[in-house]
Scaffold this active site. Structure first.
Site, PDB file in Angstrom:
ATOM      1  N   ASP A 267       0.851  -1.186   0.000  1.00  0.00           N
ATOM      2  CA  ASP A 267       0.000   0.000   0.000  1.00  0.00           C
ATOM      3  C   ASP A 267       0.888   1.237   0.000  1.00  0.00           C
ATOM      4  OD1 ASP A 267      -2.339   1.399  -0.118  1.00  0.00           O
ATOM      5  OD2 ASP A 267      -2.922   1.081   1.971  1.00  0.00           O
ATOM      6  N   GLY A 268       0.277   2.373  -0.314  1.00  0.00           N
ATOM      7  CA  GLY A 268       0.991   3.641  -0.304  1.00  0.00           C
ATOM      8  C   GLY A 268       0.098   4.724   0.256  1.00  0.00           C
TER       9      GLY A 268
ATOM     10  N   GLU B  36       2.159   3.895  -4.105  1.00  0.00           N
ATOM     11  CA  GLU B  36       1.527   2.599  -4.364  1.00  0.00           C
ATOM     12  C   GLU B  36       2.468   1.717  -5.190  1.00  0.00           C
ATOM     13  OE1 GLU B  36      -1.219   1.450  -3.203  1.00  0.00           O
ATOM     14  OE2 GLU B  36      -2.596   3.097  -2.748  1.00  0.00           O
TER      15      GLU B  36
ATOM     16  N   ASP C 141      -4.572  -2.512  -3.326  1.00  0.00           N
ATOM     17  CA  ASP C 141      -5.884  -1.878  -3.480  1.00  0.00           C
ATOM     18  C   ASP C 141      -5.844  -0.777  -4.533  1.00  0.00           C
ATOM     19  OD1 ASP C 141      -4.560   0.239  -2.277  1.00  0.00           O
ATOM     20  OD2 ASP C 141      -5.657   0.140  -0.391  1.00  0.00           O
TER      21      ASP C 141
ATOM     22  N   HIS D 233      -9.438  -0.190   2.945  1.00  0.00           N
ATOM     23  CA  HIS D 233     -10.200   0.263   4.112  1.00  0.00           C
ATOM     24  C   HIS D 233     -11.490  -0.542   4.290  1.00  0.00           C
ATOM     25  CE1 HIS D 233      -7.382   3.607   4.158  1.00  0.00           C
ATOM     26  NE2 HIS D 233      -7.712   3.865   2.903  1.00  0.00           N
TER      27      HIS D 233
ATOM     28  N   ASP E  72      -1.427  -0.102   5.148  1.00  0.00           N
ATOM     29  CA  ASP E  72      -1.874   1.288   5.209  1.00  0.00           C
ATOM     30  C   ASP E  72      -1.370   1.962   6.481  1.00  0.00           C
ATOM     31  OD1 ASP E  72      -3.781   3.530   4.313  1.00  0.00           O
ATOM     32  OD2 ASP E  72      -4.505   3.085   6.327  1.00  0.00           O
TER      33      ASP E  72
END
Length: 237
Positions: free
Chosen positions: A7-8, A46, A69, A126, A136
Site C-alpha cells: 500500500d501507499g 503505491e 488496493d 479500508h 496502510d
C-alpha cells in the site's frame, strides 16, 4: 509461493508520502518493509510498495501473489502498459506516460520472474482486510514520521492478523457518470496541473490556472459521481 501485500499513502498530492509491504516467504517467514519520500504522489507510493517487495525476492524462484488496493497499479501493469510500450512510452493522447521510471522498474521485475511468475489480486482498501490495513498503517506512519516497528520473524508469530492469500476479486469497473438528476447540480470545475488537483467554482478560475499550461487537464462536473469518475480516469481514484 511468495505472498505480498502492499500500500501507499501521501499527505497532499504531491506531498510527503510513505509506502509499505508485507512479504510472506515459502519458508513461512514474514518481513515488513517500508519507506518514505518528502515530495511524491500517492500513485508513486503505491508503485514503490510493490516494486520494493519484488526487489526483496529478486532472483528467488517461485510465484509471487501480489495484493494491492490500487486500481492504478493493477490497471497499468495488467493492461495499459502494453500500449504505452508499443507507442514508445506515450499515452493514447500522445503524452508522456506519468511515472515512466517506476513503470519501467516494475515491468522489468515482473518480466524477470517469467511467464506466470506473478499473479495479481485486487483487495478493497479500508474494508477490514488485515494485511491491507497493516500496510496502510505503516505507509501512513512513514508518511507522517510517526513511530513504528517493522516485524521480521515467523508467520505463526505475526501479530497483525491474517496473511492468507485473498480470493480473486474483479477490478471495479470504471463508473460512467449517470445522466440523470444526479448530474444536474451546480457545476464545479476540476483542474490537474503538475500532479496537483484543485477545484474551482467558476470556469474563469479554472481557465486562469490551466490556460497555456502544458499537460494541464480540466473537467466540469455536476455531481460527486461525476467527480469520482473523472478522478479515476485521471489515475487519482
Amino acid at each position: 509461493m511468495f505472498v505480498l501485500f502492499s500500500d501507499g499513502a501521501c499527505s497532499g498530492n504531491p506531498g510527503p508520502g510513505g509506502w509499505a509491504c508485507v512479504l510472506v516467504t515459502p519458508e513461512g517467514s514474514v518481513r515488513e518493509l517500508a519507506g518514505r519520500q518528502d515530495a511524491t504522489t500517492n500513485n508513486r507510493m503505491e508503485m514503490l510498495g510493490v516494486i520494493s517487495g519484488l526487489r526483496a525476492i529478486s532472483g528467488r524462484p517461485g510465484k509471487a501473489v501480489i495484493h494491492t488496493d490500487s486500481t492504478y497499479v493493477l490497471g497499468g501493469i495488467t493492461g495499459w502498459i502494453r500500449g504505452w510500450k508499443r507507442r514508445g512510452w506515450t499515452t493514447a493522447a500522445g503524452e508522456p506516460v506519468k511515472n515512466e521510471d517506476l513503470w519501467r522498474q516494475l515491468d522489468d521485475l515482473v518480466s524477470a520472474r517469467g511467464k506466470g511468475g506473478v499473479e495479481w489480486r485486487w483487495v478493497k482498501g479500508h474494508d477490514g482486510h488485515d494485511a491491507n490495513e497493516r500496510c496502510d498503517e505503516l505507509a501512513v506512519a512513514l508518511c507522517r514520521k510517526w513511530p513504528h516497528q517493522l516485524y521480521s520473524g515467523p508467520l505463526l508469530s505475526y501479530p497483525h492478523g491474517s496473511l492468507a492469500p485473498s480470493d480473486h476479486q474483479p477490478l471495479p469497473e470504471r463508473r460512467k457518470a449517470k445522466k440523470s438528476s444526479e448530474s444536474s447540480g451546480p457545476a464545479t470545475y476540476l483542474s490537474l496541473l503538475e500532479g496537483r488537483l484543485e477545484k474551482h467554482s467558476t470556469w474563469k478560475e479554472c481557465e486562469a490556472r490551466v490556460k497555456g499550461r502544458s499537460g494541464a487537464r480540466f473537467k466540469k462536473v455536476r455531481s460527486p459521481q461525476e467527480e469520482e469518475s473523472v478522478l479515476e480516469d485521471w489515475g487519482l481514484g
